[in-house]
Each structure stands twice: as C-alpha cells, then as structure tokens.
Design a protein around this motif. Structure first.
Motif, PDB file in Angstrom:
ATOM      1  N   ARG A 121       3.437  -4.664  -1.731  1.00 46.07           N
ATOM      2  CA  ARG A 121       2.791  -3.141  -1.008  1.00 46.07           C
ATOM      3  C   ARG A 121       2.855  -2.828   0.166  1.00 46.07           C
ATOM      4  O   ARG A 121       1.420  -3.150   0.532  1.00 46.07           O
ATOM      5  CB  ARG A 121       2.665  -2.397  -2.227  1.00 46.07           C
ATOM      6  CG  ARG A 121       4.016  -2.343  -3.612  1.00 46.07           C
ATOM      7  CD  ARG A 121       2.818  -2.053  -4.369  1.00 46.07           C
ATOM      8  NE  ARG A 121       3.301  -0.373  -4.226  1.00 46.07           N
ATOM      9  CZ  ARG A 121       3.364  -0.219  -4.930  1.00 46.07           C
ATOM     10  NH1 ARG A 121       4.179  -0.594  -6.711  1.00 46.07           N
ATOM     11  NH2 ARG A 121       4.121   1.107  -5.172  1.00 46.07           N
TER      12      ARG A 121
ATOM     13  N   ARG B 285       0.292   3.429   4.013  1.00 45.24           N
ATOM     14  CA  ARG B 285       0.896   4.211   4.876  1.00 45.24           C
ATOM     15  C   ARG B 285       0.230   5.400   5.089  1.00 45.24           C
ATOM     16  O   ARG B 285      -0.324   5.622   4.252  1.00 45.24           O
ATOM     17  CB  ARG B 285       2.303   4.716   4.434  1.00 45.24           C
ATOM     18  CG  ARG B 285       3.582   2.967   4.004  1.00 45.24           C
ATOM     19  CD  ARG B 285       4.565   4.069   2.764  1.00 45.24           C
ATOM     20  NE  ARG B 285       5.706   2.418   3.302  1.00 45.24           N
ATOM     21  CZ  ARG B 285       6.338   1.802   3.953  1.00 45.24           C
ATOM     22  NH1 ARG B 285       6.284   2.418   5.235  1.00 45.24           N
ATOM     23  NH2 ARG B 285       7.057   0.914   3.901  1.00 45.24           N
TER      24      ARG B 285
ATOM     25  N   GLU C  79       2.388  -5.689  -9.667  1.00 53.20           N
ATOM     26  CA  GLU C  79       2.764  -5.026  -8.382  1.00 53.20           C
ATOM     27  C   GLU C  79       2.153  -4.026  -8.697  1.00 53.20           C
ATOM     28  O   GLU C  79       1.346  -2.701  -7.731  1.00 53.20           O
ATOM     29  CB  GLU C  79       4.305  -4.118  -8.943  1.00 53.20           C
ATOM     30  CG  GLU C  79       5.809  -4.708  -8.186  1.00 53.20           C
ATOM     31  CD  GLU C  79       5.814  -3.621  -7.840  1.00 53.20           C
ATOM     32  OE1 GLU C  79       5.329  -2.556  -6.933  1.00 53.20           O
ATOM     33  OE2 GLU C  79       7.490  -4.105  -6.854  1.00 53.20           O
ATOM     34  N   ALA C  80       1.439  -3.571 -10.412  1.00 52.87           N
ATOM     35  CA  ALA C  80       0.515  -2.673 -10.387  1.00 52.87           C
ATOM     36  C   ALA C  80      -0.664  -3.045  -9.730  1.00 52.87           C
ATOM     37  O   ALA C  80      -2.232  -2.513  -8.679  1.00 52.87           O
ATOM     38  CB  ALA C  80       0.224  -3.225 -11.947  1.00 52.87           C
TER      39      ALA C  80
ATOM     40  N   ALA D 287      -0.292  -2.639  -5.901  1.00 50.75           N
ATOM     41  CA  ALA D 287      -1.215  -0.703  -5.938  1.00 50.75           C
ATOM     42  C   ALA D 287      -1.871  -0.077  -5.774  1.00 50.75           C
ATOM     43  O   ALA D 287      -2.155   0.437  -4.887  1.00 50.75           O
ATOM     44  CB  ALA D 287      -0.266  -0.103  -6.940  1.00 50.75           C
TER      45      ALA D 287
ATOM     46  N   LEU E  39       9.716  -4.637  -2.626  1.00 61.88           N
ATOM     47  CA  LEU E  39      10.524  -3.345  -3.232  1.00 61.88           C
ATOM     48  C   LEU E  39       9.406  -2.438  -2.704  1.00 61.88           C
ATOM     49  O   LEU E  39       8.872  -1.580  -3.119  1.00 61.88           O
ATOM     50  CB  LEU E  39      11.094  -3.132  -4.700  1.00 61.88           C
ATOM     51  CG  LEU E  39      11.296  -2.400  -5.355  1.00 61.88           C
ATOM     52  CD1 LEU E  39      12.906  -2.421  -5.089  1.00 61.88           C
ATOM     53  CD2 LEU E  39      11.650  -2.623  -7.278  1.00 61.88           C
TER      54      LEU E  39
ATOM     55  N   THR F 101       9.656   2.212  -3.205  1.00 60.42           N
ATOM     56  CA  THR F 101       9.441   2.807  -3.956  1.00 60.42           C
ATOM     57  C   THR F 101      11.168   3.494  -3.197  1.00 60.42           C
ATOM     58  O   THR F 101      11.306   4.075  -1.935  1.00 60.42           O
ATOM     59  CB  THR F 101       8.230   3.337  -3.910  1.00 60.42           C
ATOM     60  OG1 THR F 101       7.733   4.008  -2.672  1.00 60.42           O
ATOM     61  CG2 THR F 101       7.028   2.591  -4.320  1.00 60.42           C
TER      62      THR F 101
END
Ligand SMILES: Cc1cc2nc3c(=O)[nH]c(=O)nc-3n(C[C@H](O)[C@H](O)[C@H](O)COP(=O)(O)OP(=O)(O)OC[C@H]3O[C@@H](n4cnc5c(N)ncnc54)[C@H](O)[C@@H]3O)c2cc1C
Ligand code: SF4
Ligand code: FES
Ligand code: FES
Lengths: 327, 177, 768
Positions: C40, C43, C110-111, C114, C269, C271
């Motif tokens: 991920r 940003r 993913e978790a 994140a 991927l 969001t």
C-alpha cells in the motif's frame, strides 16, 4: 480494498444472551444488524469496537404484527426490502413502506434493517471519509479533532440525520422498544435521536432496539414521505420530509404533522401547525404550510449539496404534496 | 486474511456445494470468496457498498459481499456468478448478455447478473417486465461502460417467454445510409 | 474474393462474451501468486509540502512487513510525454497534491500493509498551495515545479489562421461568451491494480490494469534502470479505462521495485479513493469564446481563449493544450480561427485524457455559440449546422486533412428520429429539444515518442486444425478491440469467430501496439489484421486453386469453407484447405503492420501535427429535456445520437460505444464533478458522493450508426469510442435553453444554477 479492523463477533441465539453480551462489553460493544452502515464506518476507522454482537439470529427482533390496540409492531431486525413489500406495512403505514423502499439500493435494502435505519449514525461530508482524508483535514468533534467544519465554533456535532425511515416514524408518533439486560422501556423515535451527532442515538450502553411500534391510524389519514437526492438510487437523502394529515369526515384537518430530516442530527418536527386545524387542504394552505416549513427548517452544509437549495426544495416538496391532496 | 489467530472454520454452501473454509471475524464474504476460495468472479469496485460489483446471492437475495461478514454466512447458501452456468450451457440471462452485447469491460457484469437473476426468479411471470422495473432491480449495480441500454435489453429479453423475441422498448438501433 | 458479409457488420457479440458472463475473465486483482505480498502507498495529506523526514522504522518492525520504499529509491523521473517527465513514483523533495505518493510498504496482507502505512512517520513542511488556475497562472512566487520560466504555465499555444481581426471587424453578428467546463473523472468500476513478479532468471513481469502496456514497458525500463528486454508487461482484461489508465502510475512502478527488493510477487490494488486521486480526468477549462457570423448564419471567425487547470503533473497535458484548440476547426467551415490555450499547474490531482480528450470542453462552447447564433438569426439550429458543414475531402483552416465526414447524414438521422421538424418549437414550456454535433480523430498521426516504427502490428498463424491465432499488442479495455481483430480475420479467412484465438497485450508474446487511446485501434490494428489475414488467405486460395485446377481468384473463403465461385457446389472445409496451404508453403502465417500516412495531412507550423489523423468520425446528438421550473431539475428524457464510424465492423459493439459515450456525457452534463475544496482535498472521493448515473437516472439512448467509409480505414472504418461523447453535453445544454430560455454556460447544469437563472429571467421579465 478497505480491510476491516479486528474485532470479535458474537452471534447470540436469544435476546437475553444478546443483552448480556452487550452489557458486559459496555462501550466496547456494538450491535451489528445489516452492517451496511456500521461496517463502512469501521472500514473508515470511525470506530473500533472490540465486540460486534450480531442480531441476525434473534427471533425476538423479527416479525411484523398488529397488537391489540391496532398498532403496527415491526421487529428491529426486519429488512428494509421486506418492510417496503410487506402488505401490513403498506396498508397501515404506507409512508414507512415508502421510506424503506427509497433507501439506498436493492442490495442494501436486502441487508439493512429497520433498527439499523432508526439508529443510523449521522452523516457528514467531513467525517464519512478515509483516515487519509480526515487526517488531511485534521479531524473534527466527531472524530479525532475538536472543531466543527460545518458550524465553525460550534460545540456540538451537527452532522445530518440520514435514515430514511426516521422522519415518517416521528411523524407517525412511533416508539421504539428498548431492551437491555436489566430493563426495558419505550421511547419515542423523536427522543431516541440525539441532538449532538457525537451521540446520535440516546441508547444506554447495553441497550438495543427490539421493535418499533406505530400507533393505529385514524380513518382519513394521509401520509407521505418525500426524499430528495441527486440520483434515483444509492444516494442518501439530501433533504427529506414526512407529512401526516388526519382529517375529519368533512375533510377538515384535525392534525397536521410535518417532520423534516437531513438538517442536523435530529428530526425537525415543524411547530405551530395547529393553526391549520379545522381548515381544509387548499392551494393557499399548501403554500402557507410550505412557507412555515421553510422558515423553520435550515439545512446545514453537512452533506454535499448547497443548503439554500435544499431548503428551497423542501418548501416545494411540501407544497406539492399538499397540493396533491387538495379537496 | 493470513492473520491466522482468530480464524475459525465456517461451513456454507457455495453454488450448491458444501464448503468449509477459514475466516476471521473481520473478513468479508467477498474476501473469502475471492481470496480464500478462488472464486474471483465477484468483483470489488469500492469495498464500501457504493457500486454493487460484489453482489452475490445469500439465501436467494442479492447482497453486497463487501459489507457481509463471512462468519455470518455460516450455514447460508451463497450463489455467485460462477454458479450460474451448467454443463448444459449458459444461464438464460448470461446468454442474453452475450447476445445483446450487454458486457463491455465485463467488470460490473457478475454483480449485475446476480441482481438480474434474482429479479427474473422472483418476478411475476405472467407479463413482460417494463424497462423501469428492470432498471429499478439493477439500480444498485453501477456500470460505467454501457449506459445500461443493452443490459436492460438483455434482461428484458431473458424474461420474455421462450420463442417470443420481441423486445418492448428495445434499444437496438437501426442502421442508416 | 474477400469477405464473409455475415461477419463484417453482423450483429455478433464479443468473442470473450462467455468468459465475461461466467466470471472466468481474470482481471488484475483476480490474479494471485504463491508467496504474494500486498503493498500500500503512503500519501501526502497536504496539497503542497516539502518532505522533511520519513521514518519507516516503526513500520518495518511490525510483524509481517517486508519492505518500505521511498522517493530516494526511485530518483528517475517519468511521464507519458517524453518532453514533460515531471513525475516521480514517490515525491522526492516535495508533495504536490493531497494524495501524492510518498512511500510504499509491502506486507504479508492488506490489513498489515494498511497498519504499516499508518505507522510510517512523515514530517512535512507545509508550503503555500495554488488551487485556482487563474491565480496559478499569475503567481511566480510559488512554483509548483521548477522550470526555466518563472510561473506555473505547463504549456501555452497561440495560433491564428486566416485574418481573424478583419473577419470580426466586418461581421454582422458577434457573440462573445464565457464558458466553464468543470472537472470530471473516468470512474471505471475496476480500480487500478498491478502485480509484479521476478522469476528465477531475473525477468520482471508486471500484470497491470493499463490501457498502454507498451508505454508502461518503457517507463519500467527507464525508472528501474533495467533493459526493456528483461521486462514483460501483461495486460489482463481491464475493467474500464476511458483514459484513466493510459499512462504509467505509481503502483506499477512501486510493485515492480518491491518485487525486485523482496524477491516475492507484490500486488498493489488502489482503493477507490486512490483511483480518484490518480485521476488524469477531464481538465477544468475556462473558455472565453468570440464567434462571428454572417447574416445567413455562416461562421466567419472564431476566437477562443482557454485556460486549462492541469493539476499537479503534466500527464498528457502538452497534447491536451493543443487539442483544446486544434479540433474546434471542424466539422464546420471556419474561415478564420485563432486560439490561445494555456495549461497551468495547480496543487490538485493531475488532469489528463478522458474520453474525448481535450476537445470536449471547447466543443461545448462552440456548440452553444452556434445555438445562440441560430436563435439570434432565427435559423433552425440543425439547418445552421448543415449550412456550415465543412464538407468531405477537404482541409480545415488549420490545415488538417479531412477525408470522409458523414455529418449531414448524422444530422438527418437525429432530426428524423427525434421528430425534430414536427415537434421543435411546439413543445410546451418546460420541455425542449437541443442539437449539437462534432467530429473526432481516429488515432493520431504521430506516436507519443518520435519513431518510424509501425503504430500497430499483428502476427497471424493458422494451422491444419482449422484454428487461427492472432497476436496483437492491442489493449481490450471493454471497447472490444480483440473482437474487432477477430472479426476482420474471420471475414478474410472465412473462419468462424469461435475458431479464432486473439492473444493480446503481452509484450513477450505480441508485437508492439501503442495502446488504447485516441481511438486508434480499429483503424490502425484493424489495418494490420486485414493485411496479415489477406496474405494468409491468398496462400490458402492459391493452394486450393492448385488442387482444383482453378484460378486463385475464383476461390472464396467463407462460412468455414473454401468455395469455387464458378461452381459453388465444389467446396472444401477450411481445415482441409489449411492442410493444402501448410503443405504448399510451410507453416502458415503472416504479419501485418500499420503506420499512418504522413504526406500532406497537416500543416507544417509548430503543433500542426496535433489533431492530424488518418480519418475523422462525425456525430450529431439531439437531446430532449424537461425542466422543472420550481426545483430546477433537468430530466433528460431521451438522447438520439447518430455517429459516423465509417463502417461498423461489429454494429452491436459500435452501438455500445455510442450508448456508453452518451451516458458518460449525460453524467458530466448534469451531475458529476471532480472537485477539490479550499485546501485541495477532493470533495467527493468515492462512488457515493461522486455521483455517476445509475440505471434509474440514465435516459433512453437511441443510437443510429451512419457509415461514411474513409479510404484510410480498414473497410472504411473509423472510430466510435470517443466521438459520440462530445456533442451530447451541448445538446443537453441547448435543450435546456429551448425548454425554459436560460443558458447554463458553467457546467454541470445543476438544479441550483437552473433556478438562479430562472429567477434572473423572472426578474428581468418583471422589470420589462
Ligand atoms: C451505498 C449506500 C447507500 C445508502 N443509502 C441510504 C439511504 O438512502 N437511506 C438510508 O436510510 N440509509 C442508507 N444507507 C444506510 C443503510 O443501508 C441503511 O440505513 C440501513 O437501514 C442500516 O441498517 P443496518 O441494519 O445495515 O445497520 P447497521 O450498519 O448494522 O447498524 C447501524 C447502526 O445502528 C446500530 N444498530 C443496528 N441495529 C440496532 C438495534 N436493533 N439496536 C440498537 N442499535 C442498533 C448499530 O450498532 C450501528 O450503530 C446506505 C448504505 C449504503 C452502503
Ligand atoms: S458536523 Fe462538524 S463535528 Fe460533526 S462530523 Fe461534521 S464536521 Fe465533524
Ligand atoms: S465492492 Fe461492494 S459495493 Fe462496491
Ligand atoms: S461493462 Fe464495464 S462497468 Fe459495466
């Protein structure tokens, strides 16, 4: 993808067990009904409960019936799609069936429940966002911050009441049956909704909504729920209003109730409509009521649409509905 | 998903077959279908209820896979796009989608099909559905490619009695020049 | 001879239709590899900020976290246009919009990724941000990108053709108006996704939801410093692009580097919010338009001043800035034309190419100007457009060569279908009809980076099984390019569509194609396929002819058979014919390629090549609307669209493109808005608040295919994927005027703007 945070999930088989689990968990527990609102909020990091208590296996929260007093009783776990289609609801509380059928989209109506709709968290353009977005803003009273971006200087969260069934339930004088491990009580839907968006629902820790009761309608009742959103599906309401008119056999108004929503956190019961009692519905009356509604109802810039426009539209919606009932 | 610690086995029926699979409480049905069971037909377009790409049938009803906890599907019957066709061929509505060109990129298609299947299976069979009825049934499935025109044509066509192929309000264009 | 009429122009669906409806089509996020990691991206929360420090130690210490990369790891800039490479995968020194990438974390799932993103500490020094394009154009003290000239202009074009001032001086009717086109985004339902893997031999493979595998291939090579021959790019089926996936993005380059670093496959991927941030959508554009007409309604001059809000990076902006002016010179005859087009940087998500690239905004202005002129002069607006039609086989004032242009047939078709003549002017107040028209390119004459190689190519093989394989670099993003190739090959070889395998968009397996942008594939790759198929067909015919002792020209290949034209009872299954051909010539195959004609098709002024195309399509729209004068609601009751695509190889697919374009234009006209707030945050970064029309909102779209074949198109075919969007928007705006007499020149046409205009109208009527 937006992964959910970690939590434990309980799936009790009785109301008693559910109530006990909730009271044990206290502030760390949350009722999970259809999940269409709660899970989105969890994905957005707006809450991090330790335990979710699913109510999908509680028979006590199911069913639609008419009680001895002729009131309609709808289980909190009934799905919006079923409520919209249910013959009893359509016949006895058409505004509720209508509101349920206007919420969200078909899939969410197949999942979302009446209890979840009544207890729906308030919504705001500044808070129903990802952590990245809210972090950029610096948070607000409702999450991670101490200011309000909707009402600068405000002390309360003024996010918008967005559940479609709330305004018509209030207009129909509905009450919620609240149950906890130690007690039960009946509270009007109006009183259930908090005036500060940080506590959108006046539930005690450990309490859940079992059912909603809508008193029997007198003869000659007319009711309607009007919702405005940009799209004809998916969208939450941008402004909405419920109207209930009870008239005598001669057509004279005996009671007129107008309840607006999507203003702030609470439904707005328009005051001073008693003065129309005894009158018949005429175009003049329609305009006068609409004007009164517009005067009292002031949408805030909490959802994504110009508040002035929402206010003006509310007046038009009310007037047109009454116009349709003229005679 | 590989947070193994709190994963528990759940049993469900997927497309008619009993399946037992591990899932954590925080896993959605969509994640389990796609990433644990390899049923990648159901899509993720927003992961928060806005687009309908993840639509599957749970106990017969179209729901959002991205907002359904997998654990709560223990004991449930789940149908996905992978379960629509049989050895005998495509489901009527799948065939209609192909015939009408109702899929362009095909990303919304699996979810769209599941909403359409439910509509076709539960509607009043006696009369042809109107365009508006079909549009309402599919209104929770966003499509960015087709303008919905051929999708509605396809569902109306699939609903039409076998043999009658006249499509009320068809969007099929006529050639000119 | 060539052609099986039932295939070319037949109502077949897509060749991958069954795969799509069964869920078998594997999109990027449907792929997974053993030991795959998920990454991920971190940003920036600030619109403009200097990066002071990035501390990833906490993130790296989390269990399951494998690697963190930042700007320091990828110092080479890139960008789709070779002259404006102003992007880095991660901000190197500065973040330039809310959402600019700063770092990426690869983790076990993913978790975990994140959580790791949240654990990366970034210290920023916030800089003043420029959000308004006028201000950005004016200010030189804040510089979003270092450049030779002070200020934030990314490109300025000043061009004049003919004696504009003289024309204005004499014209009896001069219309001068300001228009504002808002920002809108693609909102493909599939979020961007990339998966990278390095195999045991060190070959880097990247699967990506891209429209431009070739340009991605080049960017990977240059940014990662790897030879292109050590990289393979595969584009799986793409869930919609519309221009939003037509350049390299951070996730592709980041997943590749993370795969190189960790030795494990890495997937990223986006969001949905990241899709909105990556953007590259329609430039918000302010247009000051002056247009002069003679008494009969002929255009005599047009002068446009355009300011494009480009966002934080150049993207395709160099080209966009030209398109904003170059393509207004048709489909009408414009004796004198001048434009100034400027694009500025602002601290917002970068704008780029969205369906109709650059030309949609000025088209809106021009078509409303024409409508105003029609009203002033009392001329029917369709008639006014007919009068001004530029003609076919001609040149525009800015020297673009125009071949076929079926505009008149398009106007006739929508006039007839909408009942225009009978109904217009006779509808009650509140209901109205509006018309607009446009023309668009079928590919550009010059590739994005200068080279002499083919823009499209196809390799074709057939064998004794009767099956045919087509290898092409083309990107099917839903528009049906693979079906188009198969249709052409089926027509030339007489094989069934089902017997053709199209292998597309895999840089290891397929010849180079530049990608799915500027509506180029049907014309260019279609040509290549046609040439290759004709060559194979000729071998087959010769082999069969030899056997039959006939002339090859008397052998026809159709319907799965070789047929003797002189004696149609004499046939042979194609598989047998392929056996003969394979025996006679060896392995059956051919290549075809296409490059654009370069002679005499554009002017030789600077920028004159932009807008040059092998063939222009033409479109006309009529929209019917109802306006609610109390709420301001505009309901589009129906849209009629006629589009000249030269030749519809697959009419079902062409209709689909028309319908999808009309739909997208409708959404832009009324409800979509990619908007930022006063701090540069996106106002509506999800599919709930960025309102794309649902099935209940979308009007009935009646499409008509018009065929004015172009000598440059295969079988005369031109584009269909973008043209039918352009005039849908002004047609709606013009219909609103017809309904209630107000002009909304600032898009989108929202209820509150309509009400404000109606209030003003009532006030003015009152005063009179
Ligand atoms: C795309 C999208 C669009 C939507 N649009 C609309 C719309 O237009 N109108 C609208 O009204 N809603 C809309 N919704 C929200 C939602 O679907 C409905 O409001 C639904 O009724 C919520 O019910 P639920 O059962 O899913 O609630 P949940 O998400 O399960 O719960 C919501 C809240 O209520 C609490 N709760 C639920 N049940 C009980 C109970 N019995 N006792 C105590 N607390 C309880 C939960 O703890 C939680 O705080 C939308 C949702 C999505 C995803
Ligand atoms: S109303 Fe104010 S406090 Fe409440 S969510 Fe919105 S910005 Fe935050
Ligand atoms: S992915 Fe579930 S609704 Fe979009
Ligand atoms: S076909 Fe592409 S989103 Fe529907």
């Amino acid at each position: 993808m937006m992964p959910l945070p970690r939590f434990a999930l309980a799936r009790p088989g009785s109301l008693e067990e559910a109530a006990r689990l909730l009271s044990d968990a206290g502030a760390e527990g949350r009722v999970l009904a259809g999940g269409t609102d709660l899970l989105v909020n969890l994905k957005h990091g707006l809450a991090a409960p330790r335990l979710l208590v699913s109510i999908d296996r509680l028979p006590e929260l199911r069913g639609v019936s008419v009680d001895d007093a002729g009131a309609l009783v709808v289980g909190a776990a009934e799905r919006l799609a079923d409520i919209a289609a249910q013959v009893l609801v359509r016949a006895r509380a058409p505004a509720i069936a209508g509101a349920a059928g206007l919420a969200a989209h078909p899939q969410a109506r197949n999942m979302g429940t009446l209890g979840g709709n009544v207890c729906l968290d308030v919504r705001c353009r500044y808070v129903n966002r990802t952590p990245l977005w809210r972090g950029s803003l610096g948070g607000c009273l409702k999450a991670e911050g101490d200011v309000c971006h909707v009402v600068p200087g405000g002390k309360n969260c003024m996010a918008a009441l967005s559940g479609d069934t709330v305004a018509p339930l209030v207009a129909l004088d509905a009450k919620a049956h609240l149950v906890s491990a130690s007690a039960e009580r009946w509270v009007s839907i109006e009183a259930l909704r908090g005036k500060d968006g940080r506590t959108p629902v006046a539930l005690q820790p450990g309490e859940l909504v079992r059912a909603v009761r809508i008193p029997a309608a007198p003869p000659n009742r007319r009711s309607a729920y009007l919702k405005w959103a940009v799209r004809h599906a998916v969208d939450f309401p941008l402004v909405a209003v419920a109207l209930v008119v009870d008239a005598g056999a001669d057509g004279a108004i005996e009671s007129l109730r107008v309840v607006a929503s999507v203003l702030g956190p609470k439904p707005r019961v328009v005051a001073g409509l008693d003065r129309f009692r005894g009158e018949r519905i005429t175009p003049q009356l329609a305009s006068a009521v609409a004007e009164q509604v517009t005067r009292q109802c002031v949408p805030l810039p909490n959802v994504l649409y110009d508040p002035q426009h929402r206010r003006r539209r509310l007046g038009v919606m009310v007037r047109r509905q009454l116009d349709a009932w003229v005679g | 998903m590989s947070e193994g610690s709190d994963a528990q086995p759940i049993s469900l029926t997927v497309n008619g077959e009993p399946v037992t699979v591990l899932a954590t409480p925080s896993e959605t049905l969509l994640e389990v279908l796609r990433y644990r069971l390899g049923l990648t037909g159901s899509k993720q377009g927003c992961d928060k209820g806005d687009c309908g790409a993840c639509t599957v049938l749970v106990d017969g009803r179209p729901v959002l896979g991205c907002l359904t906890l997998a654990t709560l599907c223990d004991g449930a019957e789940v149908r996905t796009v992978e379960g629509l066709s049989t050895a005998a061929g495509l489901h009527r509505v799948q065939a209609a989608f192909v015939r009408h060109g109702a899929a362009q990129c095909g990303f919304c298609t699996p979810g769209m099909l599941m909403s359409a299947v439910r509509f076709l299976e539960t509607r009043e069979q006696a009369r042809a559905p109107t365009r508006e009825e079909v549009a309402a049934a599919l209104s929770g499935n966003l499509c960015r490619c087709t303008g919905y025109a051929k999708i509605l044509d396809a569902v109306i066509d699939a609903a039409a009695e076998l043999g009658t192929r006249s499509v009320p309000g068809s969007n099929d264009a006529e050639g000119a020049r | 001879m060539s052609g099986s009429p039932s295939v070319l122009g037949g109502r077949h669906g897509r060749i991958d239709g069954a795969e799509q409806v069964t869920g078998a089509a594997r999109f990027a996020d449907d792929l997974s590899l053993p030991r795959m990691l998920h990454a991920r991206i971190v940003r920036s929360p600030h619109a403009h900020a200097r990066l002071v420090r990035i501390d990833s130690s906490k993130a790296l210490s989390l269990p399951g976290v494998h690697a963190v990369i930042t700007g320091r790891d990828l110092p080479t800039p890139y960008g789709i246009i070779p002259w404006t490479t102003d992007e880095h995968v991660f901000a190197v020194e500065r973040a330039r919009y809310v959402g600019d990438a700063v770092a990426a974390v690869a983790a076990i799932d993913e978790a975990t990724a994140a959580r790791a993103v949240a654990a990366i500490e970034v210290e920023y020094e916030v800089l003043p941000a420029l959000l308004d394009p006028e201000e950005a154009a004016r200010r030189t003290d804040v510089q979003i990108h270092a450049s030779k000239r002070p200020g934030n202009l990314t490109k300025q074009v000043d061009l004049a053709f003919g004696d504009v001032d003289a024309a204005f001086a004499e014209a009896p009717l001069l219309l001068e108006n300001d228009y504002a086109f808002h920002g809108t985004t693609h909102a493909a339902i599939e979020p961007h996704c990339a998966l990278a893997q390095v195999d045991g031999d060190g070959l880097l493979t990247v699967w990506s939801a891209t429209q431009v595998p070739h340009y991605l291939h080049r960017a990977l090579a240059s940014v990662l410093g790897l030879p292109a021959r050590r990289i393979r790019v595969i584009q799986p089926p793409v869930g919609g692009g519309f221009g939003g996936k037509s350049e390299p993005f951070d996730l592709e380059l980041a997943s590749a580097l993370l795969a190189l670093r960790t030795g494990r496959p890495v997937k990223i991927l986006y969001t949905r919010e990241e899709v909105f941030l990556a953007h590259r959508g329609r430039h918000p554009t302010r247009i000051h338009a002056r247009t002069a007409f003679d008494r009969d309604g002929h255009l005599v001059a047009h002068d446009a001043d355009l300011l494009l809000d480009g966002g934080a990076y150049a993207s395709f902006g160099l080209v966009t800035t030209y398109y904003a002016g170059q393509l207004t010179s048709l489909p009408y005859r414009l004796p004198a034309y001048r434009y100034r087009s400027r694009r500025v940087y602002t601290n917002k998500p970068a704008c780029g190419p969205k369906r109709g690239h650059g030309a949609v905004q000025p088209r809106f202005a021009m078509e409303v100007q024409l409508d105003r002129a029609a009203v002033h002069l009392g001329i029917d607006p369709i008639e006014l457009r007919r009068k001004n039609f530029i003609g076919e086989n001609t040149r525009t004032v800015n020297e673009l060569r125009v071949g076929s242009l079926g505009l008149l047939a398009c106007l006739d078709a929508v006039e007839r279908a909408s009942g225009w003549k009978e109904r217009r002017g006779r509808l009650p107040r509140g209901r109205g009809l509006g018309v607009a028209a446009s023309a668009y390119i079928s590919g550009t004459n010059y590739p994005i980076y200068p080279n002499e190689m083919p823009q499209s190519a196809v390799q074709l093989c057939a064998d004794r099984s009767g099956r045919v394989r087509v290898f092409a670099g083309t990107s099917d993003i839903g528009q049906g390019s693979s079906t188009m190739l198969a249709t052409i090959v089926a027509a030339e070889l007489g094989v069934e569509l089902a017997d053709i395998r199209v292998v597309a968009a895999d840089t290891d397996l397929t010849p180079v194609d530049l990608g799915a942008y500027s509506s180029r594939i049907t014309l260019m790759a279609g040509h290549a396929a046609m040439d290759a198929a004709r060559e194979v067909a000729s071998m087959v015919r010769r082999a069969v002819a030899k056997k039959w002792e006939a002339s090859p020209k008397d052998v026809s290949l159709a319907g799965g058979l070789a047929i003797d034209i002189c004696d149609p009872s004499r046939t042979m299954p194609l598989a047998d014919a392929f056996v003969l051909a394979e025996s006679a010539f060896g392995t059956l195959g051919a290549v075809g390629s296409y490059n654009t004609p370069k002679e005499g098709i554009h002017g030789d002024y600077r920028g004159g090549t932009i807008g040059a195309t092998p063939a222009f399509s033409a479109t006309a729209h009529v929209a019917e609307v109802t306006v609610d004068e109390e709420t301001g609601d505009v309901v589009v009751e129906k849209i009629w669209c006629a589009h000249d695509c030269g030749k519809a190889l697959s009419p079902l697919l062409v209709e689909g493109q028309i319908e999808g374009s009309c739909y997208m234009g409708f959404g832009e006209a009324l409800m979509e808005h990619h908007e930022t707030d006063a701090a540069g945050r996106l106002v509506a970064p999800d599919l709930l608040d960025y309102r794309i029309p649902t099935s209940l909102d979308t009007p009935f779209i009646a499409s008509t295919i018009v065929e004015a074949p172009d000598e440059n198109g295969p079988y005369g075919a031109k584009e269909a994927g973008e043209g039918p969007l352009h005039s849908s928007i002004p047609a709606i705006a013009n219909a609103v005027f017809d309904a209630v007499g107000v002009r909304i020149d600032e898009l989108p046409i929202t209820p509150e703007k309509v009400l404000a205009a109606l209030d003003k109208q009532r006030e003015e009527q009152h005063r009179r």
